[in-house]
Design a protein around this motif. Structure first.
Motif, PDB file in Angstrom:
ATOM      1  N   ALA A 146      38.333  48.233  46.519  1.00 45.31           N
ATOM      2  CA  ALA A 146      37.473  47.999  47.749  1.00 45.31           C
ATOM      3  C   ALA A 146      37.394  49.185  48.394  1.00 45.31           C
ATOM      4  O   ALA A 146      36.142  49.206  49.101  1.00 45.31           O
ATOM      5  CB  ALA A 146      38.520  46.901  48.821  1.00 45.31           C
ATOM      6  N   LYS A 174      36.966  52.291  46.941  1.00 44.84           N
ATOM      7  CA  LYS A 174      36.071  52.917  46.085  1.00 44.84           C
ATOM      8  C   LYS A 174      34.609  52.445  46.078  1.00 44.84           C
ATOM      9  O   LYS A 174      33.649  53.195  46.025  1.00 44.84           O
ATOM     10  CB  LYS A 174      36.791  52.953  44.840  1.00 44.84           C
ATOM     11  CG  LYS A 174      37.583  54.281  44.420  1.00 44.84           C
ATOM     12  CD  LYS A 174      37.854  54.613  42.950  1.00 44.84           C
ATOM     13  CE  LYS A 174      37.985  53.052  42.046  1.00 44.84           C
ATOM     14  NZ  LYS A 174      38.479  53.512  40.829  1.00 44.84           N
ATOM     15  N   ASP A 188      37.392  41.490  51.005  1.00 42.66           N
ATOM     16  CA  ASP A 188      36.827  42.647  51.723  1.00 42.66           C
ATOM     17  C   ASP A 188      35.194  42.119  52.066  1.00 42.66           C
ATOM     18  O   ASP A 188      34.846  41.208  51.427  1.00 42.66           O
ATOM     19  CB  ASP A 188      36.763  43.858  50.867  1.00 42.66           C
ATOM     20  CG  ASP A 188      35.596  43.886  49.681  1.00 42.66           C
ATOM     21  OD1 ASP A 188      34.546  43.642  49.718  1.00 42.66           O
ATOM     22  OD2 ASP A 188      36.187  44.189  48.769  1.00 42.66           O
ATOM     23  N   PHE A 197      29.613  42.172  44.065  1.00 45.83           N
ATOM     24  CA  PHE A 197      29.050  42.788  42.754  1.00 45.83           C
ATOM     25  C   PHE A 197      28.769  41.388  41.996  1.00 45.83           C
ATOM     26  O   PHE A 197      29.101  40.572  42.333  1.00 45.83           O
ATOM     27  CB  PHE A 197      29.955  43.823  42.083  1.00 45.83           C
ATOM     28  CG  PHE A 197      31.161  43.281  41.356  1.00 45.83           C
ATOM     29  CD1 PHE A 197      32.325  43.344  42.458  1.00 45.83           C
ATOM     30  CD2 PHE A 197      31.591  42.838  40.298  1.00 45.83           C
ATOM     31  CE1 PHE A 197      33.667  42.763  42.348  1.00 45.83           C
ATOM     32  CE2 PHE A 197      32.687  42.472  40.165  1.00 45.83           C
ATOM     33  CZ  PHE A 197      33.965  42.375  40.776  1.00 45.83           C
ATOM     34  N   LEU A 222      31.386  41.472  34.092  1.00 46.12           N
ATOM     35  CA  LEU A 222      32.647  42.296  33.964  1.00 46.12           C
ATOM     36  C   LEU A 222      33.878  41.441  33.515  1.00 46.12           C
ATOM     37  O   LEU A 222      34.697  41.679  32.951  1.00 46.12           O
ATOM     38  CB  LEU A 222      33.343  42.748  35.225  1.00 46.12           C
ATOM     39  CG  LEU A 222      32.079  43.716  36.244  1.00 46.12           C
ATOM     40  CD1 LEU A 222      32.406  43.581  37.495  1.00 46.12           C
ATOM     41  CD2 LEU A 222      32.353  45.139  35.374  1.00 46.12           C
ATOM     42  N   LEU A 279      40.023  45.571  37.029  1.00 47.28           N
ATOM     43  CA  LEU A 279      40.097  44.045  37.103  1.00 47.28           C
ATOM     44  C   LEU A 279      40.614  43.508  35.903  1.00 47.28           C
ATOM     45  O   LEU A 279      41.139  42.309  36.070  1.00 47.28           O
ATOM     46  CB  LEU A 279      38.461  43.498  37.068  1.00 47.28           C
ATOM     47  CG  LEU A 279      37.559  44.181  38.489  1.00 47.28           C
ATOM     48  CD1 LEU A 279      36.061  43.778  38.459  1.00 47.28           C
ATOM     49  CD2 LEU A 279      38.294  43.293  39.679  1.00 47.28           C
ATOM     50  N   CYS A 313      33.870  40.517  48.539  1.00 44.13           N
ATOM     51  CA  CYS A 313      34.657  40.374  47.177  1.00 44.13           C
ATOM     52  C   CYS A 313      35.883  39.814  47.598  1.00 44.13           C
ATOM     53  O   CYS A 313      36.621  40.439  48.377  1.00 44.13           O
ATOM     54  CB  CYS A 313      34.919  41.473  46.352  1.00 44.13           C
ATOM     55  SG  CYS A 313      35.870  41.436  45.037  1.00 44.13           S
TER      56      CYS A 313
HETATM   57  N1  LIG Z   1      35.644  45.300  45.875  1.00 42.03           N
HETATM   58  C1  LIG Z   1      34.601  45.629  45.109  1.00 42.03           C
HETATM   59  N2  LIG Z   1      33.561  45.742  45.739  1.00 42.03           N
HETATM   60  C2  LIG Z   1      32.374  46.061  45.122  1.00 42.03           C
HETATM   61  N3  LIG Z   1      32.414  46.205  43.992  1.00 42.03           N
HETATM   62  C3  LIG Z   1      33.515  46.271  43.102  1.00 42.03           C
HETATM   63  C4  LIG Z   1      34.653  45.882  43.736  1.00 42.03           C
HETATM   64  N4  LIG Z   1      36.016  45.858  42.770  1.00 42.03           N
HETATM   65  C5  LIG Z   1      35.326  46.207  41.772  1.00 42.03           C
HETATM   66  N5  LIG Z   1      33.988  46.363  41.813  1.00 42.03           N
HETATM   67  C6  LIG Z   1      33.108  46.669  40.518  1.00 42.03           C
HETATM   68  O1  LIG Z   1      33.667  46.528  39.663  1.00 42.03           O
HETATM   69  C7  LIG Z   1      33.816  47.300  38.547  1.00 42.03           C
HETATM   70  C8  LIG Z   1      35.042  47.391  37.834  1.00 42.03           C
HETATM   71  O2  LIG Z   1      36.259  47.425  38.579  1.00 42.03           O
HETATM   72  P1  LIG Z   1      37.432  48.048  37.857  1.00 42.03           P
HETATM   73  O3  LIG Z   1      38.420  48.074  38.683  1.00 42.03           O
HETATM   74  O4  LIG Z   1      37.593  47.195  36.803  1.00 42.03           O
HETATM   75  O5  LIG Z   1      37.041  49.442  37.570  1.00 42.03           O
HETATM   76  P2  LIG Z   1      36.866  50.793  38.025  1.00 42.03           P
HETATM   77  O6  LIG Z   1      37.490  50.733  39.567  1.00 42.03           O
HETATM   78  O7  LIG Z   1      35.233  51.181  38.073  1.00 42.03           O
HETATM   79  O8  LIG Z   1      37.647  51.914  37.222  1.00 42.03           O
HETATM   80  P3  LIG Z   1      39.100  51.785  37.233  1.00 42.03           P
HETATM   81  O9  LIG Z   1      39.785  50.735  37.874  1.00 42.03           O
HETATM   82  O10 LIG Z   1      39.557  51.648  35.676  1.00 42.03           O
HETATM   83  O11 LIG Z   1      39.742  53.242  37.709  1.00 42.03           O
HETATM   84  C9  LIG Z   1      33.650  48.564  39.731  1.00 42.03           C
HETATM   85  O12 LIG Z   1      32.987  49.727  38.746  1.00 42.03           O
HETATM   86  C10 LIG Z   1      32.580  48.077  40.728  1.00 42.03           C
HETATM   87  O13 LIG Z   1      31.369  48.238  40.302  1.00 42.03           O
END
Ligand SMILES: Nc1ncnc2c1ncn2[C@@H]1O[C@H](COP(=O)(O)OP(=O)(O)OP(=O)(O)O)[C@@H](O)[C@H]1O
Ligand SMILES: [Mg+2]
Length: 368
Positions: free
Chosen positions: A280, A282, A306, A311, A316, A328, A352
């Protein structure tokens, strides 16, 4: 079919004795077939029968007395019946055909057009598909099992590393720092060599190294979880995230007691919360995150939601997606490790919500 081929066990669910006789005769007319036909006349009898006896294929009449064929089909699919079900109907109806397929029927045959060749082909295809599906399901179960064991092994290894880091390297670093400081005191700032770093600089670097190794150990296994429990550990994770991501407001609503959470589920919950908060922060551009953990009936439900940009989840969700992050997928695997369900509810511009739900009092691979 050869004479040494196994006998095909067929269960016919049909309330009209005349139709039973017709179908029995058609089956007998299939060249070189060895079959055993059991006949029941209601869904209830079919369920009873399936409890005590396996079958290779079910033939289900669409119009059973007072029973909706599609409902019967759905009930049988949910029950012990692992055999493919072929629906039989008095007359063809495209809509019912579609509905039957959607409800899991292997085929939909009109009784009027039934002849040995048609029935033989339909049964053969249905059994072949069921066998292939069985192989796929078995290998999926194997993969899930393997990935559960990997997650467990990873957690054990993290714990071991954290302990090692704390007990050996951490203890040695602390001893070196103590000795250096004592030396520094003894020397009273005198007799430092004219060149190179001063003792004070070396002590500063050592102090930073100690803090860093503590941080790594805590990330590997938050000792607060073992010392103070899941509730304190959640508050700690939230406080840390709040410190780092100060522009996001994190609301927490914890409506459970420490003893509500089985021991091996605690680290799973904590890891999911950590990753959900990180994601959330990042990716979401949200200004509020809502985190709740509550007991509802026989279930424990974790929700992290959040109000950010959200997305497209379809991109995914597949297990084979190698281009996406591990977060995820890791959350889903961890949730399923304890027999839980993991859901992502999101859409572009809609925030999300991640929900994990575990049955209490029953663990799949946990030891509680
Ligand atoms: N809360 C959120 N809000 C918006 N986009 C999200 C959110 N959570 C995940 N995403 C999207 O889903 C993608 C995959 O999330 P995931 O946690 O699997 O990978 P990451 O965060 O990119 O990398 P990692 O967790 O391996 O460091 C993210 O790159 C982002 O684009
Ligand atoms: Mg992530």
């Amino acid at each position: 079919m050869k004479t040494d081929d196994p006998i095909i066990r067929i269960l016919l669910i049909e309330d009209d004795e005349d139709d039973y006789v017709i179908i029995r005769d058609i089956l007998s007319d299939i060249p070189k077939w060895r079959f055993q036909l059991d006949w029941v006349s209601s869904a209830h009898q079919a369920k009873e029968h399936l409890l005590s006896m396996d079958c290779d294929v079910c033939l289900l009449d669409y119009r059973l007395d007072n029973e909706d064929g599609i409902e019967v089909l759905k009930t049988l699919k949910k029950s012990e019946c692992k055999a493919p079900i072929i629906m039989l109907t008095g007359y063809g109806d495209h809509e019912i055909d579609m509905e039957a397929m959607k409800a899991g029927a292997a085929d939909y045959l009109e009784k009027g057009n039934l002849e040995p060749r048609v029935l033989e082909r339909s049964i053969r295809y249905a059994m072949d598909r069921a066998r292939a599906l069985n192989v796929i399901q078995k290998s999926e179960r194997g993969l899930r099992e393997l990935s559960s064991r990997l997650v467990e092994a990873q957690e054990r290894e993290r714990m071991r590393l954290a302990k090692e880091l704390h007990d050996s390297i951490g203890a040695n670093l602390a001893a070196i720092k103590y000795m250096l400081e004592a030396k520094q005191l003894q020397m009273g700032g005198e007799n430092e060599p004219p060149e190179g770093p001063t003792l004070e600089k070396i002590t500063d670097l050592l102090r930073e190294t100690i803090v860093e190794s503590q941080r790594i150990a805590t990330n590997l296994r938050p000792s607060i979880l073992d010392d103070m429990g899941i509730l304190a550990a959640i508050q700690w994770v939230v406080r840390k995230s709040q410190e780092v991501y100060s522009s996001i407001h994190i609301e927490t609503e914890i409506k459970i007691m420490e003893e509500d959470v089985p021991e091996s589920l605690k680290i799973i919950i904590l890891r999911i919360i950590q990753e959900a908060l990180n994601n959330a922060a990042k990716h979401s551009e949200a200004d509020t995150i809502h985190l709740s953990l509550e007991k509802d009936g026989g279930f424990l439900t974790l929700l992290v939601k959040d109000n950010g940009k959200g997305f497209h989840p379809e991109r995914l969700q597949t297990r084979n997606n190698l281009s996406g992050g591990m977060g995820l997928q890791g959350m889903r695997e961890r949730a399923e490790l304890y027999g839980g369900i993991f859901q992502i509810d999101t859409a572009e511009g809609k925030g999300c919500a991640l929900k994990a739900k575990w049955p209490l009092g029953k663990s799949v691979s946990g030891s509680d």
